[in-house]
Design an enzyme around this catalytic site. Sequence first.
Site, short mmCIF file in Angstrom:
data_model
loop_
_atom_site.label_atom_id
_atom_site.label_comp_id
_atom_site.label_asym_id
_atom_site.label_seq_id
_atom_site.Cartn_x
_atom_site.Cartn_y
_atom_site.Cartn_z
N SER A 149 1.01 -1.19 0.08
CA SER A 149 0.10 0.09 0.02
C SER A 149 0.63 1.23 -0.06
O SER A 149 2.12 1.22 0.50
CB SER A 149 -0.91 0.04 1.33
OG SER A 149 -1.60 1.22 1.57
N TYR A 162 -0.94 -0.68 10.53
CA TYR A 162 -1.02 -1.01 9.17
C TYR A 162 0.17 -0.46 8.26
O TYR A 162 0.57 -1.21 7.45
CB TYR A 162 -2.41 -0.17 8.63
CG TYR A 162 -2.66 -0.40 7.18
CD1 TYR A 162 -3.43 -1.74 6.62
CD2 TYR A 162 -2.49 0.50 6.06
CE1 TYR A 162 -3.75 -1.80 5.57
CE2 TYR A 162 -2.92 0.23 4.90
CZ TYR A 162 -3.70 -1.06 4.38
OH TYR A 162 -4.00 -1.24 3.25
#
Length: 286
Positions: A149, A162
């Site tokens: 990501s 994350y």
Amino acid sequence: MIGFTRPVTKGASAVVTGAGSGIGRAFAIELAKRGARVVCSDIDEASAKETVALVEAAGSIGLAVRCDVSGSEEVAGLRDRCIEWFDGAPTLVINNAGIGAGGHTVGHTPLEEWERTLRINLWGVIHGCHHFLPAMKNAGRGGVVNVASAAGFAAGPRMAAYNVSKAGVMSLSETLAAELAGTGVRVTVLCPTFVRTNIFSGELIDRAASGAAARIADVVGMSPEKVARMTLDGHDKGRLYVVPQLDARAIWLSKRLTPAAHARIGGLLARVAPFSTEADPEGADL
């Protein structure tokens, strides 16, 4: 991109983790359109079977396999099932399975959230590479796509678990690219920003953050189908990084040219962003 001229996605024997929805399902369908046979793996077997039906509707064949990528033994079992079904090792592995997490600062993020996020997002990719790569190296051909990501390099506040998980996936992919140079096995890491999927509804995302992120994705997010197509095209061209959106590329450039300013601006924006409404107990630790 030097040394890669033959596409690996066309007619591949492919396995996709997290194939039950979102980008994973889009990968499976796009691969089917390219003539690939696809093992669709997901922790939710019913969703995996739905994806297999879509793969077959696209003109190919698929197999649904339940797998929790956080467990090494389960991924080893997935590998064995793939080898049995393909009658040999897969030629393309897409480590896509992952969850969203966010809403708290470091020190207030529960350790259980850290552990679960890293176990799925990072260890899931480690398990996939560990169990599938040896046979691919022995065959001297194939490819690995790891889904990270832009969070892995943007490092935005209130997303530490994350961010760390996706930064780890990036680092792992970069290491693999070096280790696999000259073996005939290529590596690509995908780093998107907002994609229109259900990841923002995850139980580890703060409700305010989840709603705001989902609304942003609905407006400016890229479709998972386009992300999958761009990633597979990039993989065929031998690209290590696929950064599909302009905002992700701008963040990448900002981080590398002015890292200190990037961090300060990110902190300031986090104080006024709509997904930062929940304050930590001690207040101003941004």
